[in-house]
Motif scaffolding. Structure first.
Motif, PDB file in Angstrom:
ATOM      1  N   LEU A 162       0.819  -1.209   0.000  1.00 26.72           N
ATOM      2  CA  LEU A 162       0.000   0.000   0.000  1.00 26.72           C
ATOM      3  C   LEU A 162       0.857   1.265   0.000  1.00 26.72           C
ATOM      4  O   LEU A 162       0.355   2.345  -0.315  1.00 26.72           O
ATOM      5  CB  LEU A 162      -0.942  -0.004   1.206  1.00 26.72           C
ATOM      6  N   ASP A 163       2.145   1.155   0.369  1.00 26.89           N
ATOM      7  CA  ASP A 163       3.070   2.274   0.186  1.00 26.89           C
ATOM      8  C   ASP A 163       3.327   2.524  -1.288  1.00 26.89           C
ATOM      9  O   ASP A 163       3.322   3.655  -1.762  1.00 26.89           O
ATOM     10  CB  ASP A 163       4.430   1.962   0.828  1.00 26.89           C
ATOM     11  N   GLY A 164       3.619   1.420  -2.000  1.00 21.46           N
ATOM     12  CA  GLY A 164       4.148   1.554  -3.343  1.00 21.46           C
ATOM     13  C   GLY A 164       5.576   2.070  -3.283  1.00 21.46           C
ATOM     14  O   GLY A 164       6.073   2.490  -2.226  1.00 21.46           O
ATOM     15  N   PRO A 165       6.286   2.069  -4.383  1.00 17.03           N
ATOM     16  CA  PRO A 165       7.716   2.426  -4.364  1.00 17.03           C
ATOM     17  C   PRO A 165       8.000   3.862  -3.956  1.00 17.03           C
ATOM     18  O   PRO A 165       9.066   4.161  -3.423  1.00 17.03           O
ATOM     19  CB  PRO A 165       8.161   2.151  -5.808  1.00 17.03           C
ATOM     20  N   PHE A 166       7.054   4.784  -4.181  1.00 17.18           N
ATOM     21  CA  PHE A 166       7.315   6.192  -3.904  1.00 17.18           C
ATOM     22  C   PHE A 166       7.142   6.558  -2.427  1.00 17.18           C
ATOM     23  O   PHE A 166       7.528   7.651  -2.021  1.00 17.18           O
ATOM     24  CB  PHE A 166       6.404   7.076  -4.754  1.00 17.18           C
ATOM     25  N   TYR A 167       6.552   5.681  -1.638  1.00 13.11           N
ATOM     26  CA  TYR A 167       6.252   6.020  -0.241  1.00 13.11           C
ATOM     27  C   TYR A 167       6.907   5.063   0.747  1.00 13.11           C
ATOM     28  O   TYR A 167       6.556   5.036   1.919  1.00 13.11           O
ATOM     29  CB  TYR A 167       4.731   6.080  -0.043  1.00 13.11           C
ATOM     30  N   LEU A 168       7.875   4.273   0.274  1.00 16.94           N
ATOM     31  CA  LEU A 168       8.710   3.469   1.151  1.00 16.94           C
ATOM     32  C   LEU A 168       9.755   4.350   1.821  1.00 16.94           C
ATOM     33  O   LEU A 168      10.045   5.453   1.356  1.00 16.94           O
ATOM     34  CB  LEU A 168       9.417   2.369   0.352  1.00 16.94           C
ATOM     35  N   SER A 169      10.359   3.838   2.884  1.00 19.18           N
ATOM     36  CA  SER A 169      11.497   4.527   3.484  1.00 19.18           C
ATOM     37  C   SER A 169      12.810   4.047   2.895  1.00 19.18           C
ATOM     38  O   SER A 169      13.868   4.625   3.177  1.00 19.18           O
ATOM     39  CB  SER A 169      11.507   4.315   5.006  1.00 19.18           C
ATOM     40  N   GLN A 170      12.786   2.989   2.070  1.00 18.15           N
ATOM     41  CA  GLN A 170      13.971   2.408   1.448  1.00 18.15           C
ATOM     42  C   GLN A 170      13.856   2.546  -0.078  1.00 18.15           C
ATOM     43  O   GLN A 170      12.790   2.832  -0.604  1.00 18.15           O
ATOM     44  CB  GLN A 170      14.079   0.924   1.802  1.00 18.15           C
ATOM     45  N   TRP A 171      14.960   2.279  -0.773  1.00 18.86           N
ATOM     46  CA  TRP A 171      14.907   2.387  -2.225  1.00 18.86           C
ATOM     47  C   TRP A 171      14.240   1.180  -2.866  1.00 18.86           C
ATOM     48  O   TRP A 171      13.382   1.321  -3.734  1.00 18.86           O
ATOM     49  CB  TRP A 171      16.314   2.565  -2.808  1.00 18.86           C
ATOM     50  N   TYR A 172      14.610  -0.036  -2.447  1.00 18.99           N
ATOM     51  CA  TYR A 172      14.093  -1.244  -3.089  1.00 18.99           C
ATOM     52  C   TYR A 172      12.845  -1.759  -2.383  1.00 18.99           C
ATOM     53  O   TYR A 172      12.769  -1.779  -1.143  1.00 18.99           O
ATOM     54  CB  TYR A 172      15.146  -2.350  -3.113  1.00 18.99           C
TER      55      TYR A 172
ATOM     56  N   ASP B 129      17.926 -14.014   2.561  1.00 26.67           N
ATOM     57  CA  ASP B 129      18.091 -12.825   3.390  1.00 26.67           C
ATOM     58  C   ASP B 129      18.470 -11.643   2.513  1.00 26.67           C
ATOM     59  O   ASP B 129      19.046 -11.817   1.434  1.00 26.67           O
ATOM     60  CB  ASP B 129      19.218 -13.010   4.416  1.00 26.67           C
ATOM     61  N   GLN B 130      18.183 -10.453   3.009  1.00 29.92           N
ATOM     62  CA  GLN B 130      18.705  -9.256   2.356  1.00 29.92           C
ATOM     63  C   GLN B 130      18.897  -8.154   3.388  1.00 29.92           C
ATOM     64  O   GLN B 130      18.031  -7.921   4.233  1.00 29.92           O
ATOM     65  CB  GLN B 130      17.787  -8.756   1.240  1.00 29.92           C
ATOM     66  N   ILE B 131      20.043  -7.505   3.302  1.00 29.23           N
ATOM     67  CA  ILE B 131      20.347  -6.353   4.143  1.00 29.23           C
ATOM     68  C   ILE B 131      20.448  -5.124   3.243  1.00 29.23           C
ATOM     69  O   ILE B 131      21.121  -5.154   2.210  1.00 29.23           O
ATOM     70  CB  ILE B 131      21.670  -6.550   4.908  1.00 29.23           C
ATOM     71  N   ASP B 132      19.748  -4.059   3.618  1.00 26.86           N
ATOM     72  CA  ASP B 132      19.834  -2.788   2.911  1.00 26.86           C
ATOM     73  C   ASP B 132      20.300  -1.712   3.882  1.00 26.86           C
ATOM     74  O   ASP B 132      19.850  -1.662   5.033  1.00 26.86           O
ATOM     75  CB  ASP B 132      18.469  -2.376   2.345  1.00 26.86           C
ATOM     76  N   ALA B 133      21.176  -0.861   3.427  1.00 21.79           N
ATOM     77  CA  ALA B 133      21.612   0.286   4.210  1.00 21.79           C
ATOM     78  C   ALA B 133      21.854   1.447   3.256  1.00 21.79           C
ATOM     79  O   ALA B 133      22.357   1.251   2.146  1.00 21.79           O
ATOM     80  CB  ALA B 133      22.886  -0.026   4.998  1.00 21.79           C
ATOM     81  N   GLY B 134      21.492   2.637   3.688  1.00 25.60           N
ATOM     82  CA  GLY B 134      21.666   3.773   2.798  1.00 25.60           C
ATOM     83  C   GLY B 134      21.271   5.071   3.453  1.00 25.60           C
ATOM     84  O   GLY B 134      21.058   5.145   4.671  1.00 25.60           O
ATOM     85  N   VAL B 135      21.170   6.090   2.635  1.00 23.73           N
ATOM     86  CA  VAL B 135      20.772   7.400   3.130  1.00 23.73           C
ATOM     87  C   VAL B 135      19.936   8.099   2.068  1.00 23.73           C
ATOM     88  O   VAL B 135      20.257   8.070   0.875  1.00 23.73           O
ATOM     89  CB  VAL B 135      22.008   8.247   3.514  1.00 23.73           C
TER      90      VAL B 135
END
Length: 380
Positions: A110-120, A337-343
């Motif tokens: 329900l976020d969709g890609p534009f309203y996530l807090s992450q890129w992927y 598993d997947q780990i994401d980190a970013g800014v």
């Protein structure tokens, strides 16, 4: 209309209007062989147009509306219909939408890609869909208790809807998926529902949509529960299985005054295929938008955190983040598993965001894969 919140509204006269907007997400970076989209010949440069959308909403009066949004096709294919639904909205407590739309589901969808807090987009979110999380059907939704309780229930065409294609010849194995259609020969619908309660402020979004960060626009403490069920929703016509899935998700975002904004998110998923292994996603050349095949029985979860630094630097604010995902495929005896980190560099919340992301995925059947991405998100 959340997906066109930044759009321009045009007065068409007699109380009618049209809202027009657009959104784009594009990235550049590197990808290693075992990462999603990687190649066997080593780490290579990666250029991607992740999303290109045109948003439109037509308003006849305050009760009758229609929404049509488009999106680029899979694999940079031609532009396709993302959303197309008629809206009857007599009051905030009870509304009816009919057409192709997001079914009641988890927060990420329900976020969709534009309203996530992450890129992927998180890979643990695996509810069936026709195109980018959408399906054709009808949804009844509403907001009650000062907009803090949001419900949505719907009935949809669902998964593995199809007909027999071909028949076995003498000497052929009659259970081979190439000769028989998908499981839902009885055209059983898919039922979906979601309820969410906000203990602090109501989420500042339209309809039953969500976001995984509001960049400090409100103090959010939200718990949601969603589920889907479809008889004969997985497998083939010879060996069908009922599909049932549910998840619980939570979001906490708290403004800390001069100390910024902290965001915490979590979700747990349970997918059940009645012990039946589903047919492949391109079963009988069905195509990627046919909503056929590809479902996996298993359990999954995700945990994420983000922190919006209060000081504005240049045009915007920095928001570092991290996320961990895990999926256990119980029939296949595999895990991922997947780990994401970013800014994120937030210039205008949800509408102009720059992101640098590092992802590392691992499993019990392949070597680790890595992706480094610089992404740009823009909506107007």
């Amino acid at each position: 209309m959340t997906n066109a919140s930044a759009g321009q509204t045009f007065d068409l006269g007699n109380g009618h209007s049209m809202t027009l907007g657009a959104g784009i997400r594009a990235g550049v970076g590197s990808v290693s062989p075992n990462a999603p989209g990687g190649y066997e010949n080593g780490t290579v440069g990666k250029f991607s147009l992740d999303d290109f959308r045109i948003y439109t909403q037509y308003t006849w009066n305050q009760y009758l509306k229609a929404t049509v949004n488009t999106e680029r096709g899979y694999g940079n294919g031609p532009i396709g219909i993302l959303d197309a639904y008629a809206q009857f909205e007599p009051r905030k407590e009870v509304n009816v939408w009919i057409g192709q739309m997001l079914p009641p589901s988890d927060r990420s969808n329900l976020d969709g890609p534009f309203y996530l807090s992450q890129w992927y987009y998180p890979f643990v979110s695996q509810y069936p869909s026709r195109f980018n999380g959408r399906d054709i059907g009808a949804t009844v939704w509403g907001k009650v208790l000062d907009d803090k309780l949001v419900y949505s229930v719907g009935i949809f065409a669902g998964h593995n809807l199809g007909s027999y294609r071909g028949y076995p010849q003498p000497g052929d194995n009659p259970t081979t998926f190439g000769y028989y259609g998908p499981s839902n020969q009885g055209r059983n619908p898919l039922f979906a529902g979601r309820v969410v309660y906000n203990f602090w402020d109501p989420e500042p979004v339209d309809a039953y949509y969500t976001a995984s960060t509001y960049y400090g626009k409100a103090d959010i403490l939200s718990i949601g529960f969603a589920g889907m069920y479809q008889q004969d929703g997985v497998g083939n016509a010879i060996n069908p299985g009922n599909y049932g899935a549910w998840n619980v998700d939570g979001l906490m975002e708290k403004k800390l005054g001069e100390y910024g904004v902290i965001t915490l998110e979590g979700a747990y998923y349970r997918y059940d295929t009645s012990g039946v292994i589903d047919v492949p996603a391109n079963y009988n050349n069905a195509g990627l938008t046919a909503n056929i095949g590809g479902l996996t029985q298993g359990n999954a979860y995700l945990l994420s955190a983000a922190y919006l630094i209060p000081q504005k630097i240049g045009w915007g604010q920095f928001q570092p983040y991290a996320r961990y995902q895990h999926f256990d495929a119980t029939l296949l005896h595999t895990w991922n598993d997947q780990i994401d980190a970013g800014v994120n560099y937030v210039i205008k919340p949800h509408d102009l965001v720059l992101t640098v992301n590092y992802s590392e995925n691992s499993s019990n059947y392949t070597n680790n894969g890595r992706r480094v991405t610089f992404g740009v998100q823009y909506q107007f």
